[in-house]
Enzyme design. Structure first.
Site, PDB file in Angstrom:
ATOM      1  N   HIS A 236      48.458  37.614  38.183  1.00  0.00           N
ATOM      2  CA  HIS A 236      47.961  37.099  39.283  1.00  0.00           C
ATOM      3  C   HIS A 236      46.443  37.040  39.449  1.00  0.00           C
ATOM      4  CE1 HIS A 236      46.690  41.674  37.938  1.00  0.00           C
ATOM      5  NE2 HIS A 236      45.806  41.614  38.662  1.00  0.00           N
ATOM      6  N   LYS A 240      40.913  33.639  35.999  1.00  0.00           N
ATOM      7  CA  LYS A 240      39.409  34.392  36.132  1.00  0.00           C
ATOM      8  C   LYS A 240      39.427  33.892  34.621  1.00  0.00           C
ATOM      9  CE  LYS A 240      39.423  38.171  38.334  1.00  0.00           C
ATOM     10  NZ  LYS A 240      39.331  39.698  37.836  1.00  0.00           N
ATOM     11  N   HIS A 265      39.016  31.417  41.809  1.00  0.00           N
ATOM     12  CA  HIS A 265      40.140  32.240  40.503  1.00  0.00           C
ATOM     13  C   HIS A 265      41.590  31.854  41.126  1.00  0.00           C
ATOM     14  CE1 HIS A 265      40.191  35.980  42.561  1.00  0.00           C
ATOM     15  NE2 HIS A 265      41.317  36.272  42.085  1.00  0.00           N
ATOM     16  N   HIS A 292      44.658  37.810  47.583  1.00  0.00           N
ATOM     17  CA  HIS A 292      43.852  37.920  47.968  1.00  0.00           C
ATOM     18  C   HIS A 292      43.251  37.344  49.241  1.00  0.00           C
ATOM     19  CE1 HIS A 292      41.121  39.931  45.152  1.00  0.00           C
ATOM     20  NE2 HIS A 292      41.814  39.081  43.738  1.00  0.00           N
ATOM     21  N   ASP A 320      47.140  45.786  42.793  1.00  0.00           N
ATOM     22  CA  ASP A 320      45.801  45.411  42.567  1.00  0.00           C
ATOM     23  C   ASP A 320      44.798  46.468  42.526  1.00  0.00           C
ATOM     24  OD1 ASP A 320      44.479  43.765  40.438  1.00  0.00           O
ATOM     25  OD2 ASP A 320      43.371  42.582  42.402  1.00  0.00           O
TER      26      ASP A 320
END
Length: 379
Positions: A236, A240, A265, A292, A320
């Site tokens: 996920h 990054k 990211h 997100h 998360d």
């Protein structure tokens, strides 16, 4: 599995019955990609073809120098040292073995009979080979159920036919499984790399994967879809890897520009994975991009709202955030569970899908067990 068998004398099969069994099971085996399911079909096919009471499919565990079976009618998994027992002798020699009375043969290991109270009499064992001619396992059938009471040359011919087909089919499934396992290992490792760069731990992605699986099952997703999510979710935050350390690990408050860099990211992870033809990586690309997003549309990167967010993204978002809040880090203390529960109640229908939050509370004991089992202190 096929219907339960009972210990009654049975009539020999007609040619028509035999053809039906062969066509039925070869079709099942050819269409199956799950290793354990293929082994079950193999055991059932062997048992029905030669009218035995039980049939076992043995495989070779080379690293541990053992023979083992996860599919044996009437018993659980069995492991024996390589080369021992009748099945070990057959695998070593490459030749089939027929025994009319097992207790008159010194190679017979009666340990399982003593454990279960079952009495083994007649046995037939036939090794099977892969496409390169290498022995990879063996069929073993026990106790002939016809009036003659023991296995014959005709049974050997039939079980050898089954072994020839099933062994080659089994190799294909095992290779497919090996590819899947390799993909999973690579995905998990890449996910850990992304987290380590942001001062997280490898156990973070493992916990998120397990949380996601529990939530998916609780929501009613199929076992295969839940397993797919569990395998893909460690990726996920893979995006990054492209975020500069100075921004990713900045100790103070981020500027608006720096926050935009962090948010990128999600797009980067999606772009890295979206071109794959593999379902696993395509799923990982969805999770990377959408975890997100928020139920009310105030998330990023695309401001998706409600069910426009893929269910995998909605599940991973809860998993998360739960882990981020409940895990201790050098820059923050772990939140007490009461505070975490309050946040999820407040954000139900805002940040998070209400249905996923409801399942979160239903499954919270399981999630806490996972957190305890995969605690960072164990690393």
């Amino acid at each position: 599995m096929a219907k339960e068998w009972i210990n009654l004398v049975k009539k020999e099969l007609t040619p028509e019955d035999l053809l039906r069994i062969i066509f039925d099971y070869t079709a099942k085996i050819a269409s199956e990609r799950k290793l354990n399911a293929v082994l079950v079909h193999m055991a059932d096919m062997g048992r029905e073809m030669i009218l035995s009471d039980r049939c076992t499919v043995w495989l070779i565990d080379e690293p541990n120098h053992q023979l083992y079976t996860t599919v044996a009618h009437g018993v659980d998994e069995i492991r024996i040292p390589f080369g021992t027992g009748l099945v070990g002798s057959a695998v070593l020699s490459g030749e089939p073995i027929i025994i009319e009375d097992a207790y008159n043969d010194p190679r017979h290991n009666d340990e399982n009979d003593r454990k279960t109270g079952y009495h083994t009499k007649s046995i037939i064992t036939v090794p099977f080979r892969n496409n390169d001619g290498e022995i990879i396992g063996a069929y073993q059938a026990i106790n002939k159920l016809t009036a003659v009471g023991y296995f014959t040359a005709r049974d050997l011919e039939l079980l050898s036919l089954a072994a020839s087909y099933a062994g080659k089919s089994l190799e294909s499934v095992m290779l497919h499984q090996e590819i899947i396992d390799t993909q999973r290992e690579i995905i998990s490792t890449m996910g850990e790399v992304g987290e380590i760069r942001s001062k997280e731990t490898g156990n973070h992605v493992k916990r998120v994967a397990e949380y996601s699986y529990v939530l998916a099952i609780g929501l009613g997703l199929s076992a295969s879809q839940a397993e797919l999510l569990r395998t893909a979710s460690p990726m996920h935050d893979i995006g990054k890897v492209a975020i500069p350390d100075a921004v990713l690990n900045k100790p103070g408050k981020l500027t608006e520009e720096e926050y935009d860099i962090i948010k990128s990211h999600t797009k980067i992870g999606h772009q890295l994975l979206r071109g794959s033809k593999r379902e696993l990586l395509r799923t990982a690309s969805i999770v990377a991009e959408q975890h997100h997003e928020k139920w009310d549309g105030n998330g990023y990167p695309a401001g998706r709202k409600g069910e426009d967010i893929h269910i995998f993204g909605r599940i991973t978002a809860v998993a998360d955030v739960f882990d981020a809040l409940s895990a201790e880090r050098v820059y923050k203390a772990a939140w007490p569970i009461e505070k975490i529960e309050n946040l999820f109640r407040e954000e139900r229908g805002r940040h998070f899908d209400p249905a996923v939050v409801d399942v979160f509370f239903e499954q919270l004991p399981k999630l806490l067990d996972i957190r305890q089992r995969l605690t960072d202190e164990a690393e």
